[in-house]
Design a protein around this motif. Structure first.
Motif, PDB file in Angstrom:
ATOM      1  N   LEU A 235      -6.382 -30.532  -5.557  1.00 12.83           N
ATOM      2  CA  LEU A 235      -6.667 -30.957  -4.186  1.00 12.83           C
ATOM      3  C   LEU A 235      -6.882 -29.749  -3.277  1.00 12.83           C
ATOM      4  CD1 LEU A 235      -4.205 -33.946  -3.701  1.00 12.83           C
ATOM      5  CD2 LEU A 235      -6.682 -34.022  -3.980  1.00 12.83           C
ATOM      6  N   VAL A 236      -6.118 -28.689  -3.498  1.00 14.36           N
ATOM      7  CA  VAL A 236      -6.315 -27.461  -2.719  1.00 14.36           C
ATOM      8  C   VAL A 236      -7.693 -26.883  -3.002  1.00 14.36           C
ATOM      9  CG1 VAL A 236      -5.511 -25.083  -2.384  1.00 14.36           C
ATOM     10  CG2 VAL A 236      -3.846 -26.939  -2.616  1.00 14.36           C
ATOM     11  N   ASP A 237      -8.069 -26.885  -4.277  1.00 19.67           N
ATOM     12  CA  ASP A 237      -9.380 -26.361  -4.669  1.00 19.67           C
ATOM     13  C   ASP A 237     -10.494 -27.205  -4.077  1.00 19.67           C
ATOM     14  OD1 ASP A 237     -11.054 -24.568  -6.216  1.00 19.67           O
ATOM     15  OD2 ASP A 237     -11.485 -26.282  -7.489  1.00 19.67           O
ATOM     16  N   ARG A 238     -10.296 -28.497  -4.051  1.00 14.29           N
ATOM     17  CA  ARG A 238     -11.310 -29.388  -3.479  1.00 14.29           C
ATOM     18  C   ARG A 238     -11.549 -29.044  -2.010  1.00 14.29           C
ATOM     19  NH1 ARG A 238     -12.479 -34.874  -5.063  1.00 14.29           N
ATOM     20  NH2 ARG A 238     -13.884 -35.798  -3.537  1.00 14.29           N
ATOM     21  N   LEU A 239     -10.463 -28.843  -1.271  1.00 11.74           N
ATOM     22  CA  LEU A 239     -10.600 -28.501   0.149  1.00 11.74           C
ATOM     23  C   LEU A 239     -11.324 -27.173   0.318  1.00 11.74           C
ATOM     24  CD1 LEU A 239      -9.974 -29.067   3.118  1.00 11.74           C
ATOM     25  CD2 LEU A 239      -7.781 -27.890   2.788  1.00 11.74           C
ATOM     26  N   PRO A 279      -4.975 -18.233 -10.625  1.00 10.89           N
ATOM     27  CA  PRO A 279      -3.796 -17.356 -10.540  1.00 10.89           C
ATOM     28  C   PRO A 279      -4.004 -16.095  -9.709  1.00 10.89           C
ATOM     29  CG  PRO A 279      -4.094 -18.145 -12.787  1.00 10.89           C
ATOM     30  CD  PRO A 279      -5.296 -18.591 -12.025  1.00 10.89           C
ATOM     31  N   GLU A 280      -5.166 -15.435  -9.852  1.00 10.77           N
ATOM     32  CA  GLU A 280      -5.369 -14.150  -9.165  1.00 10.77           C
ATOM     33  C   GLU A 280      -5.815 -14.301  -7.716  1.00 10.77           C
ATOM     34  OE1 GLU A 280      -9.253 -15.125 -11.338  1.00 10.77           O
ATOM     35  OE2 GLU A 280      -7.087 -15.263 -11.714  1.00 10.77           O
ATOM     36  N   LEU A 281      -5.982 -15.535  -7.250  1.00  4.99           N
ATOM     37  CA  LEU A 281      -6.466 -15.766  -5.887  1.00  4.99           C
ATOM     38  C   LEU A 281      -5.313 -15.741  -4.884  1.00  4.99           C
ATOM     39  CD1 LEU A 281      -8.738 -16.666  -3.911  1.00  4.99           C
ATOM     40  CD2 LEU A 281      -8.117 -19.021  -4.466  1.00  4.99           C
ATOM     41  N   ASP A 282      -5.435 -14.930  -3.828  1.00  2.00           N
ATOM     42  CA  ASP A 282      -4.466 -14.948  -2.731  1.00  2.00           C
ATOM     43  C   ASP A 282      -4.823 -16.153  -1.871  1.00  2.00           C
ATOM     44  OD1 ASP A 282      -2.985 -14.614  -0.429  1.00  2.00           O
ATOM     45  OD2 ASP A 282      -3.270 -12.440  -0.332  1.00  2.00           O
ATOM     46  N   ILE A 283      -4.201 -17.273  -2.157  1.00  2.00           N
ATOM     47  CA  ILE A 283      -4.600 -18.540  -1.546  1.00  2.00           C
ATOM     48  C   ILE A 283      -4.397 -18.535  -0.033  1.00  2.00           C
ATOM     49  CG2 ILE A 283      -2.344 -19.590  -2.002  1.00  2.00           C
ATOM     50  CD1 ILE A 283      -5.776 -21.349  -2.004  1.00  2.00           C
ATOM     51  N   GLN A 284      -3.320 -17.877   0.431  1.00  2.00           N
ATOM     52  CA  GLN A 284      -3.082 -17.849   1.875  1.00  2.00           C
ATOM     53  C   GLN A 284      -4.189 -17.093   2.599  1.00  2.00           C
ATOM     54  OE1 GLN A 284       0.976 -17.225   3.351  1.00  2.00           O
ATOM     55  NE2 GLN A 284       1.712 -17.219   1.228  1.00  2.00           N
ATOM     56  N   ALA A 494      -2.900  -4.040  -0.409  1.00  2.00           N
ATOM     57  CA  ALA A 494      -1.825  -5.022  -0.358  1.00  2.00           C
ATOM     58  C   ALA A 494      -2.036  -5.954   0.825  1.00  2.00           C
ATOM     59  CB  ALA A 494      -0.477  -4.317  -0.221  1.00  2.00           C
ATOM     60  N   THR A 495      -2.753  -5.459   1.825  1.00  2.00           N
ATOM     61  CA  THR A 495      -3.025  -6.284   2.994  1.00  2.00           C
ATOM     62  C   THR A 495      -4.511  -6.516   3.191  1.00  2.00           C
ATOM     63  OG1 THR A 495      -2.957  -4.290   4.349  1.00  2.00           O
ATOM     64  CG2 THR A 495      -0.944  -5.586   4.226  1.00  2.00           C
ATOM     65  N   ILE A 496      -5.312  -6.123   2.227  1.00  2.00           N
ATOM     66  CA  ILE A 496      -6.759  -6.327   2.333  1.00  2.00           C
ATOM     67  C   ILE A 496      -7.200  -7.117   1.117  1.00  2.00           C
ATOM     68  CG2 ILE A 496      -9.002  -5.206   2.602  1.00  2.00           C
ATOM     69  CD1 ILE A 496      -7.483  -2.726   3.487  1.00  2.00           C
ATOM     70  N   GLY A 497      -7.202  -8.422   1.243  1.00  2.00           N
ATOM     71  CA  GLY A 497      -7.465  -9.263   0.070  1.00  2.00           C
ATOM     72  C   GLY A 497      -8.929  -9.429  -0.208  1.00  2.00           C
ATOM     73  N   ASN A 498      -9.222  -9.960  -1.354  1.00  2.00           N
ATOM     74  CA  ASN A 498     -10.603 -10.219  -1.735  1.00  2.00           C
ATOM     75  C   ASN A 498     -11.057 -11.576  -1.237  1.00  2.00           C
ATOM     76  OD1 ASN A 498     -10.574  -7.831  -3.052  1.00  2.00           O
ATOM     77  ND2 ASN A 498     -10.157  -8.706  -5.059  1.00  2.00           N
ATOM     78  N   PHE A 499     -12.326 -11.709  -1.029  1.00  2.00           N
ATOM     79  CA  PHE A 499     -12.894 -12.994  -0.605  1.00  2.00           C
ATOM     80  C   PHE A 499     -14.221 -13.166  -1.291  1.00  2.00           C
ATOM     81  CE2 PHE A 499     -15.408 -15.690   2.208  1.00  2.00           C
ATOM     82  CZ  PHE A 499     -14.520 -16.731   2.399  1.00  2.00           C
TER      83      PHE A 499
END
Length: 524
Positions: A235-239, A279-284, A494-499
């Motif tokens: 459901l998170v992925d769907r959103l 797993p490797e995705l910083d979801i927040q 650590a504070t610059i995530g991937n997108f």
């Protein structure tokens, strides 16, 4: 007795010489049809001769098509390719739907040359009757086997946009949109992305009204009327996927209001509880970046104040208070708080965008104690920011060309973009009253050449012998081509995530039965 090469040539000669009296030589055509039961040479000839005289024997139309189909399923790939190449010649009148259906099923081949031949034949009959061809394709998408459905959708997503307006008329595009909506009632994540690509490229939907219809389509898929189960990665992925598909559609006239409202009401309050589909995705960080990108396109919002309050609350969470000081004025042994620049950039940008709609929020809607606390956090963050910006500028000073292309320096360049953005936005909030006038480009979005260029006017020496300059107008990027830079991992990241704009994972797969007995529910 088996038909021979000589029989086929003899029958061909009879029909070729008959000219206007072809119908009188039904027996000769039947011999050609029987050629499909012969050896490889006979079959190759039959594959060419059957379509040549097909239109002259309507009473044998079914037999002729079935004979050609036998050749399309032959064990010899060269015979299959020859038969497939000739299939468009059967696509006349009522036969177009059947031929399109057959060619769509033939997309399941794993032979590259044969697959290309099928694709070429489909394009050929598209130019004869686009709507009839689409009827065959959508029939298989809705009722065909998994592999056929998958390849038919991919065919539509890659080939429709290459067809001319003469082929893809308004009536045809309306038909594509209507049929696609039926398919979207039950899709996987990958299918959803491909089908959105299909309808997003339709010329008939390039208007404001058309874009709004596409957003409505995505809203239906996103289940925005339901609370989000943060523990369900599907459901998170769907959103996430629905939001990514909607993003290129938003503009000053097509608003992101419903998505932003949903994020503020259902996602931000549960940000730390979100289950990542990968797993490797910083979801927040992924969620916050999507929210930031949508925020400039927010329209009138019924619950503006509570949504802005939620953004404010979440922003405060990521902006630490300064560490306590000992009585003698020296810093205590407490560890310095971690400054999460990427999260703060997103939240600050979103708060800044929505704050334009309620500029008195910090003065009238936030109590004095909370406002004082917020300003202390802002000041502390700003001090750390200035130190970090100076360090980055020193590290990058004098570096050009290849030196800036190393992973470490790329990371520092992105870090500098993030910190500069935060610095500009914090300065706005330090105004009394707070200001919401500054404009920044989010660090992961490409900067237009006009923005990146130095503002100074070039000197005559810099201009060269001509002594004049022409205004360079860079083309605007397509809204569906979001080129995002992914900073590498390392000390600063650590504070610059991937997108990334690509889908991650997929909607939950559909349970499928055999043809005619399809047990399929919604994907969730």
């Amino acid at each position: 007795m088996a038909v021979t090469i000589e029989d086929l040539y003899r029958s061909y000669g009879v029909l070729a010489d008959a000219k206007d009296d072809l119908s009188q030589h039904k027996d000769a055509y039947q011999v050609i049809l029987d050629g499909v039961k012969g050896g490889p040479k006979e079959k190759r000839l039959a594959a060419q001769f059957i379509p040549k005289f097909f239109s002259s024997f309507p009473e044998l139309a079914d037999s002729a098509i079935n004979a050609q189909l036998d050749l399309c399923e032959d064990e010899d790939v060269s015979i299959r390719r020859q038969a497939i190449k000739e299939l468009p010649r059967f696509a006349t009148g009522e036969n177009i739907l059947r031929v399109a259906d057959i060619l769509t099923q033939l997309l399941q081949t794993d032979d590259t040359a044969e697959f290309n031949q099928v694709t070429g034949s489909l394009i050929a009959i598209f130019k004869m009757d686009a709507k009839g061809t689409l009827g065959g394709l959508f029939s298989q998408i809705l009722q065909g086997e998994d592999i056929v459905r998958e390849r038919a959708i991919k065919f539509l997503s890659t080939k429709l946009k290459t067809l001319t307006e003469e082929v893809m008329t308004k009536e045809v595009e309306d038909y594509v949109f209507a049929e696609t909506k039926k398919v979207l009632e039950d899709v996987t994540g990958e299918e959803f992305v491909l089908l959105m690509r299909v309808v997003s490229n339709l010329r008939v939907l390039q208007t404001v009204n058309g874009r709004q219809q596409l957003v409505e389509l995505v809203v239906e898929q996103a289940f925005l009327e339901q609370a989000l189960n943060t523990a369900d990665p599907d459901l998170v992925d769907r959103l996430l996927q629905c939001t990514r598909q909607a993003l290129p559609l938003f503009s000053k006239n097509v608003h992101s209001t419903r998505f932003i409202t949903y994020f503020c009401e259902h996602v931000l309050p549960n940000l730390s509880a979100l289950t990542s589909p990968v797993p490797e995705l910083d979801i927040q960080l992924e969620v916050l970046k999507l929210l930031a990108e949508m925020s400039p396109y927010c329209g009138d919002m019924d619950k503006l104040e509570p949504n802005l309050s939620m953004l404010f609350t979440k922003l405060v969470e990521f902006m630490p208070l300064p560490p306590d000081e000992a009585e003698n004025g020296e810093n205590s042994a407490m560890e310095e708080p971690k400054l999460q620049f990427s999260y703060v950039e997103c939240l600050l940008f979103g708060f800044h965008q929505l704050g334009k709609k309620l500029p008195d929020f910090l003065i009238e809607k936030v109590d004095a104690e909370s406002l004082k606390d917020f300003k202390i956090r802002l000041q502390y963050f700003a001090r750390g920011l200035q130190v970090y910006i100076r360090q980055l500028r020193v590290a990058l000073q004098g570096k050009t060309g290849d030196a800036l292309k190393t992973d470490e320096n790329k990371m520092k360049v992105v870090a500098l973009k993030i910190t500069n953005n935060i610095n500009v936005l914090i300065k706005d909030l330090f105004h009394n009253p707070p200001s919401f006038k500054s404009s920044v480009t989010l660090s992961w979005k490409p900067v237009q050449k006009s923005e990146a260029a130095a503002p100074k006017r070039p000197s005559g020496e810099e201009l060269g012998p001509g002594g004049s300059t022409k205004k360079q107008i860079s083309p605007l990027p397509r809204r569906d081509a979001r080129q995002i830079y992914n900073p590498p991992s390392g000390k600063y990241s650590a504070t610059i995530g991937n997108f990334t704009n690509e889908q991650r994972g997929g909607f939950r797969g559909r349970g499928r039965g055999f043809r005619g007995n399809r047990s399929r529910g919604r994907p969730y």
